[in-house]
Design a protein around this motif. Structure first.
Motif, mmCIF file in Angstrom:
data_model
loop_
_atom_site.group_PDB
_atom_site.id
_atom_site.type_symbol
_atom_site.label_atom_id
_atom_site.label_comp_id
_atom_site.label_asym_id
_atom_site.label_seq_id
_atom_site.Cartn_x
_atom_site.Cartn_y
_atom_site.Cartn_z
ATOM 1 N N UNK A 108 0.772 -1.450 -0.037
ATOM 2 C CA UNK A 108 0.076 0.006 0.063
ATOM 3 C C UNK A 108 0.994 1.236 -0.118
ATOM 4 N N UNK A 109 0.176 2.179 -0.439
ATOM 5 C CA UNK A 109 0.802 3.870 -0.443
ATOM 6 C C UNK A 109 -0.205 4.435 0.452
ATOM 7 N N UNK A 110 0.314 5.104 1.520
ATOM 8 C CA UNK A 110 -0.575 5.687 2.402
ATOM 9 C C UNK A 110 -0.441 7.370 1.961
ATOM 10 N N UNK A 111 -1.685 7.864 1.602
ATOM 11 C CA UNK A 111 -1.714 9.203 1.188
ATOM 12 C C UNK A 111 -2.352 9.994 2.350
ATOM 13 N N UNK A 112 -1.626 11.383 2.560
ATOM 14 C CA UNK A 112 -2.315 12.095 3.397
ATOM 15 C C UNK A 112 -2.315 13.444 2.665
ATOM 16 N N UNK A 113 -3.479 14.046 2.681
ATOM 17 C CA UNK A 113 -3.909 15.341 2.026
ATOM 18 C C UNK A 113 -4.223 16.273 3.044
ATOM 19 N N UNK A 114 -3.438 17.222 3.233
ATOM 20 C CA UNK A 114 -3.508 18.495 4.282
ATOM 21 C C UNK A 114 -3.968 19.715 3.638
#
Lengths: 114, 115
Positions: A108-114
């Motif tokens: 998986x790739x963990x994406x965090x959008x701020x």
């Protein structure tokens, strides 16, 4: 180790930006799948490719697109990112993509959008 | 469209005790059924699957599941759990024929094994 690799492992970006997630399937697998795992929506199927061609589409937003290249790796492009796109994105692969075939998942790739 | 229900979001159990994780599905056509396990910070790993034939399916790590068509269930069982079984477990279905190999997942059951 499933043999499916995904890069990057983590990604932090801002709203409105565009990112590309990459997936390399297991050696010999022709079909690639993308799934999104989020707290509110759970695990959802996004899209499937087989040997470069789109085979099935799920709940994939218009802002998202994917492709599978001749070397069989796949990329998931996410644009005009919103806070709600923060999630874990999984790639999976299987040999031919036929019904009932086991899918092997990447980390998986963990994406965090701020 | 198919759907999957995992009624138990969390199941605590003591080590060496038996456990059952419940899964019910809804579909207007035939389905293939899967159980996947997700360890912390890892991808999903297939435990077992039912395609056809014997309704009792044996998987890895001592897990088994029974397909019950009349009750539309596919419960996962293990007679004696270990600490290392602590993980999240997902039930999934794919419709056949015509569903491709698209998986529809349940919301998951967190199995917590305690000493």
């Amino acid at each position: 180790d499933s043999g499916v690799t995904q890069t990057p492992k983590h990604l932090i970006t801002a709203t409105g930006q565009r990112v590309t997630l990459r997936c390399s399937p297991r050696s010999g697998d022709l079909s690639v799948y993308w799934y999104q795992q989020s707290l509110d929506q759970g695990l959802q199927f996004l899209i499937q490719y087989y040997n470069g061609e789109e085979r099935a589409k799920g709940n994939i937003l218009e802002r998202f697109s994917a492709q599978q290249f001749p070397d069989l790796h796949s990329e998931l492009n996410l644009s005009s990112l919103e806070l709600g796109d923060s999630a874990l994105y999984f790639c999976a692969s299987s040999q031919t993509g036929v019904e009932g075939e086991t899918q092997y998942f990447g980390p998986g790739t963990r994406l965090l959008v701020l | 469209a198919q759907s999957v229900t995992q009624l138990d979001s969390q199941v605590p159990v003591f080590e060496e005790a038996p456990v059952e994780l419940r899964c019910n599905y809804s579909s207007s056509v035939s389905v293939y059924l899967f159980w996947y396990v997700q360890y912390p910070n890892q991808g999903l790993q297939l435990l077992l699957k039912y395609l056809s034939g014997s309704t009792l399916v044996k998987g890895i790590n001592g897990f088994e599941a029974e397909f019950n068509k009349s009750q539309t269930s596919f419960h996962l069982r293990k007679p004696s759990v270990h600490i290392s079984d602590t993980a999240e477990y997902f039930c999934a279905v794919s419709e056949t024929p015509g569903g491709g190999n698209k998986l529809t997942f349940g919301t998951g059951t967190q199995l917590k094994v305690e000493l």
